[in-house]
Design a protein around this motif. Structure first.
Motif: not given
Length: 212
Positions: A75-92, A202-212
């Protein structure tokens, strides 16, 4: 929970991304609040390189000459904002680990994708030269079951000539036509920086909501 989007013009700064924690299971993940976007892909598809390119950091997501080494949900946060995160899932795919370990990874990955309430979208990373592997199609099936939007990155586009890359893009679009209401697709090159702004939007739309 606070509103995720206070301004329709707000843009996130992905260069502020920093490591938060790693989790071996869904139960060990951070609190299931806010919004997060997960990155998934077959080993050696270029997932770690894509995350590093999108955050303009050289080693946020660790790349390895041994594909499949990462076995944790990172898990990665954007700065100190722990309410918005990027997640790196295991590769296969090419990981040289026992079959029992691979099955355990798959179970935890399935748990995360099916049960994580804060998950807003999935970025599915595919090598443009080898798209739609069995693993990719399995992930698309999971996403379809949950009606989870997916954005496909056809990575390593620099490895093909422009015409061939566009042809591969069209072929994948045709094969995924049945999922066109949930799936969007683009070419991407970490080496050349191709497609970064499109992914950010695309990430902005998902992480910020439909209005981003």
């Amino acid at each position: 929970m606070s509103r995720l989007n206070d301004s329709p013009n707000l843009r996130l700064n992905y260069q502020t991304a920093r490591f938060l924690t790693s989790a071996p299971t869904l139960a060990a993940c951070p609190p299931d609040s806010g919004a997060e976007v997960a990155f998934a892909g077959r080993s050696n598809a270029g997932k770690s390189s894509a995350i590093n390119a999108l955050t303009r950091q050289k080693a946020l997501a660790r790349t390895s000459k041994t594909p499949g080494r990462t076995q944790l949900i990172n898990f990665f946060t954007l700065g100190d904002d722990t309410e918005r995160r990027l997640v790196d899932l295991p590769g296969y795919g090419f990981a040289k680990v026992p079959e029992s370990v691979k099955l355990e990874w798959q179970r935890h990955l399935s748990d995360y994708l099916q049960r994580r309430g804060s998950l807003r979208g999935l970025v599915l990373v595919m090598d443009v030269r080898h798209p739609l592997s069995e693993f990719d199609q399995t992930l698309l099936g999971w996403a379809d079951d949950k009606e989870m939007p997916v954005h496909v990155l056809l990575t390593k586009a620099d490895k093909l000539k422009s015409g061939a890359a566009k042809g591969a893009l069209q072929q994948v679009r045709t094969r995924l036509r049945e999922w066109e209401d949930l799936v969007s697709i683009q070419l991407f090159s970490s080496l050349k920086g191709q497609g970064i702004e499109e992914v950010h939007q695309r990430l902005d739309r998902w992480l910020l909501g439909d209005d981003a």
